[in-house]
Design a protein around this motif. Structure first.
Motif, PDB file in Angstrom:
ATOM      1  N   THR A 141       1.154   6.759  -6.985  1.00  0.00           N
ATOM      2  CA  THR A 141       0.072   7.574  -7.558  1.00  0.00           C
ATOM      3  C   THR A 141       0.621   8.911  -8.057  1.00  0.00           C
ATOM      4  O   THR A 141      -0.025   9.608  -8.835  1.00  0.00           O
ATOM      5  CB  THR A 141      -1.079   7.854  -6.557  1.00  0.00           C
ATOM      6  N   ARG A 142       1.848   9.277  -7.622  1.00  0.00           N
ATOM      7  CA  ARG A 142       2.466  10.539  -8.061  1.00  0.00           C
ATOM      8  C   ARG A 142       3.095  10.426  -9.445  1.00  0.00           C
ATOM      9  O   ARG A 142       3.671  11.396  -9.950  1.00  0.00           O
ATOM     10  CB  ARG A 142       3.546  10.993  -7.056  1.00  0.00           C
ATOM     11  N   THR A 147       0.683   3.739  -3.051  1.00  0.00           N
ATOM     12  CA  THR A 147       0.236   5.102  -2.731  1.00  0.00           C
ATOM     13  C   THR A 147       1.255   6.106  -3.260  1.00  0.00           C
ATOM     14  O   THR A 147       0.895   7.103  -3.907  1.00  0.00           O
ATOM     15  CB  THR A 147       0.052   5.265  -1.200  1.00  0.00           C
ATOM     16  N   ALA A 148       2.539   5.834  -3.029  1.00  0.00           N
ATOM     17  CA  ALA A 148       3.585   6.745  -3.530  1.00  0.00           C
ATOM     18  C   ALA A 148       3.552   6.800  -5.058  1.00  0.00           C
ATOM     19  O   ALA A 148       3.758   7.859  -5.659  1.00  0.00           O
ATOM     20  CB  ALA A 148       4.958   6.277  -3.047  1.00  0.00           C
ATOM     21  N   GLU A 185       0.837  -1.217   0.000  1.00  0.00           N
ATOM     22  CA  GLU A 185       0.000   0.000   0.000  1.00  0.00           C
ATOM     23  C   GLU A 185       0.866   1.258   0.000  1.00  0.00           C
ATOM     24  O   GLU A 185       0.533   2.247  -0.653  1.00  0.00           O
ATOM     25  CB  GLU A 185      -0.951  -0.019   1.192  1.00  0.00           C
ATOM     26  N   ARG A 186       2.003   1.201   0.730  1.00  0.00           N
ATOM     27  CA  ARG A 186       2.909   2.363   0.759  1.00  0.00           C
ATOM     28  C   ARG A 186       3.461   2.628  -0.645  1.00  0.00           C
ATOM     29  O   ARG A 186       3.473   3.759  -1.124  1.00  0.00           O
ATOM     30  CB  ARG A 186       4.040   2.070   1.752  1.00  0.00           C
TER      31      ARG A 186
END
Ligand SMILES: Cc1cc2nc3c(=O)[nH]c(=O)nc-3n(C[C@H](O)[C@H](O)[C@H](O)COP(=O)(O)O)c2cc1C
Length: 221
Positions: free
Chosen positions: A34-35, A31-32, A27-28
């Motif tokens: 997504t940039r 999530t990162a 998830e980390r």
């Protein structure tokens, strides 16, 4: 880990340990990621993360297809141009020779293509596979965006001590993948990315590259 080290240490790993990858780490990373940039900020990727029982079942079904010599589902996009010319064809052959020698599969092995397909369909033992899809309405620009996104994911995985192997081969079994992932008909499978910790004691393959000057032209000062 700095970005140069992440780029340099990323390679396609084809022997993973069965050590599970914590969900929080995935998830980390995702999530990162997504940039990641995309033209018009469309963010056209759709990612399905398979692990545990669903992945085990997918590997079982895909491996059965591979070992049966199943030629695969009809293509939704060509893996490579039909007439791959030089220098691309030369690079392709060199990489394939290196790859299968490293996996211990001889050139003249009559079961060569089935063995290769079976290793791929077992995700090289990885405990997690990400499947990257695009909406059917997307064009070449958005496929490029998906590539940028996946490299972002793969570099972030390095920062977590994880390795990966992108695999277009999953598109051969795209119907089985979509069934297990629950991906709808409106999506086209680009590729899978196997994720996990590298198995110890397996020789490391560092593939060659064309020199920078072969692919880059500086124009101007
Ligand atoms: C989109 C994509 C699809 C790929 N598909 C496969 C595949 O199906 N099976 C495989 O073993 N390697 C696959 N690869 C890995 C390439 O063979 C590898 O990236 C290339 O030979 C360079 O080696 P390296 O990744 O170790 O630096 C794929 C790579 C990319 C980027």
């Amino acid at each position: 880990m700095n970005v140069y080290d992440a780029v340099d240490s990323r390679r396609s790993v084809r022997a993973f340990s069965d050590e599970p990858v914590p969900r929080a780490v995935l998830e980390r990373v995702l999530t990162a990621a997504t940039r990641a940039p995309s033209s018009g900020n469309l963010q056209p990727w759709h990612v399905y993360v398979l692990s545990g029982a669903p992945l085990a079942e997918l590997k079982r079904r895909a491996t059965a297809r591979a070992l049966a010599g199943d030629p695969g589902d009809e293509r939704e996009y060509p893996m490579y141009p039909a007439d791959l010319v030089s220098p691309y064809a030369d690079r392709f052959s060199a990489a394939a020779a290196q790859r299968y020698a490293a996996l211990g599969i001889a050139r003249d092995d009559p079961a060569r293509s089935r063995r290769i397909a079976a290793l791929n369909s077992a995700a090289f033992g990885a405990p997690v596979v990400l499947f990257c899809y695009l909406d059917r309405s997307m064009g070449p620009g958005q496929w490029g965006d998906a590539g940028i996104y996946l490299q972002t994911v793969m570099l972030l995985l390095r920062a977590e001590g994880l390795h990966s192997c992108p695999q277009v081969m999953w598109t051969l079994y795209r119907r089985t993948v979509s069934e297990m992932a629950g991906a709808g008909d409106g999506l086209v499978l680009y590729c899978g990315v196997s994720v996990g910790y590298e198995k110890e004691g397996v020789p490391r393959l560092r593939t060659g590259r064309a020199d920078m000057a072969e692919t880059v032209r500086f124009v101007g000062a």
